[in-house]
Write an enzyme that holds these catalytic residues in place. Structure first.
Site, short mmCIF file in Angstrom:
data_model
loop_
_atom_site.label_atom_id
_atom_site.label_comp_id
_atom_site.label_asym_id
_atom_site.label_seq_id
_atom_site.Cartn_x
_atom_site.Cartn_y
_atom_site.Cartn_z
N CYS A 1 32.28 33.24 47.20
CA CYS A 1 32.37 34.41 45.88
C CYS A 1 31.13 34.66 45.66
CB CYS A 1 33.62 34.33 45.31
SG CYS A 1 33.22 34.31 43.92
N GLU A 2 30.33 35.38 45.24
CA GLU A 2 29.11 35.23 44.61
C GLU A 2 29.18 34.91 43.27
OE1 GLU A 2 27.65 39.46 43.45
OE2 GLU A 2 27.01 39.18 45.33
N HIS A 3 29.76 34.98 42.37
CA HIS A 3 30.60 35.12 40.57
C HIS A 3 30.70 33.52 40.29
CE1 HIS A 3 31.85 39.54 41.14
NE2 HIS A 3 30.58 39.15 40.55
N HIS A 4 31.28 32.90 41.42
CA HIS A 4 31.43 31.51 41.35
C HIS A 4 30.77 30.27 42.67
CE1 HIS A 4 34.59 33.68 39.04
NE2 HIS A 4 34.21 32.52 37.45
N GLN B 1 34.60 41.02 48.67
CA GLN B 1 34.68 41.38 49.51
C GLN B 1 34.59 42.66 49.63
OE1 GLN B 1 39.13 39.99 49.46
NE2 GLN B 1 40.07 41.57 50.59
N HIS C 1 41.57 33.75 47.45
CA HIS C 1 40.11 33.55 47.15
C HIS C 1 39.83 32.25 45.96
CE1 HIS C 1 37.64 37.71 47.08
NE2 HIS C 1 38.62 38.17 48.02
N CYS D 1 38.47 31.11 43.93
CA CYS D 1 38.14 31.58 42.15
C CYS D 1 39.55 31.73 41.69
CB CYS D 1 36.80 32.64 42.44
SG CYS D 1 37.32 34.34 42.66
#
Length: 198
Positions: A87-90, A128, A156, A158
């Protein structure tokens, strides 16, 4: 002579990442010189290069490496393709299965190449939703099929390990193009990926 596996890594990248991960460990309150952590920065640096190797791969090249002229026009499905991404956010993993189908328009590709396309885009920092569309576009642009369909089901970390901490949640995304935009074709695809044929 015994078999020896040798992985290849970019040494300057490995070294630079190691320094950063060493600092991260220290900032978190741990001792990076402790026995169990001494090699951790190097291991993580190498792992991150593997997990993001998709940036250095070309999905179109992969498909073209096994592109064959074939006069078939029935749906081809490769389902339950394992995928692991970050996941690019976390920068926490998400993992699950991809189901990919296309209807040829004079050209097919090796079945393993479909799985490799999934790997190319999943081995990047991702969401995703974008991953699903990128897989569809790579097949569409390279094979020019009558239609392409991609469905991804993933969990996920996250959402599971932090934040809302919902361990049983699963995210489904889909992308349909061409003939798969018709209800009948899309329904046939969804029925086939749901079926357990023996």
């Amino acid at each position: 002579m015994a078999y020896k596996k040798e992985d290849q890594y970019n040494e300057p990248v490995t070294h630079a990442l190691m320094q950063h991960y060493k600092q991260v460990i220290a900032q978190l309150g741990e001792d990076p010189e402790r026995e169990g952590l001494q090699k951790t920065p190097e291991r993580v640096a190498k792992a991150m290069q593997v997990l993001t190797q998709g940036y250095h791969l070309d999905a179109h090249e992969i498909i073209n490496s096994a592109k064959f002229h074939e006069d078939v026009s029935e749906m081809i499905i490769v389902k339950d393709i394992e995928l692991y991404s970050l996941c690019e956010h976390h920068m926490l993993p998400f993992f699950g299965r991809a189901h990919v189908a296309y209807i040829p328009n004079g050209w097919i590709t090796g079945l393993s190449k479909i799985a490799r396309v999934v790997d190319v885009y999943s081995h990047r920092l991702q969401v995703q939703e974008r991953l699903t569309v990128q897989i569809m576009h790579a097949i569409k642009e390279t094979l020019n099929p009558l239609g392409v369909a991609v469905v991804i089901e993933a969990k996920h970390l996250c959402m599971m390990m932090r934040g809302v901490q919902k361990q049983n949640s699963e995210t489904t995304t889909s992308a349909f193009d061409g003939e798969f935009q018709k209800n009948s074709t899309r329904s046939e695809f969804l029925k086939l990926i749901s079926a357990r044929l023996s």
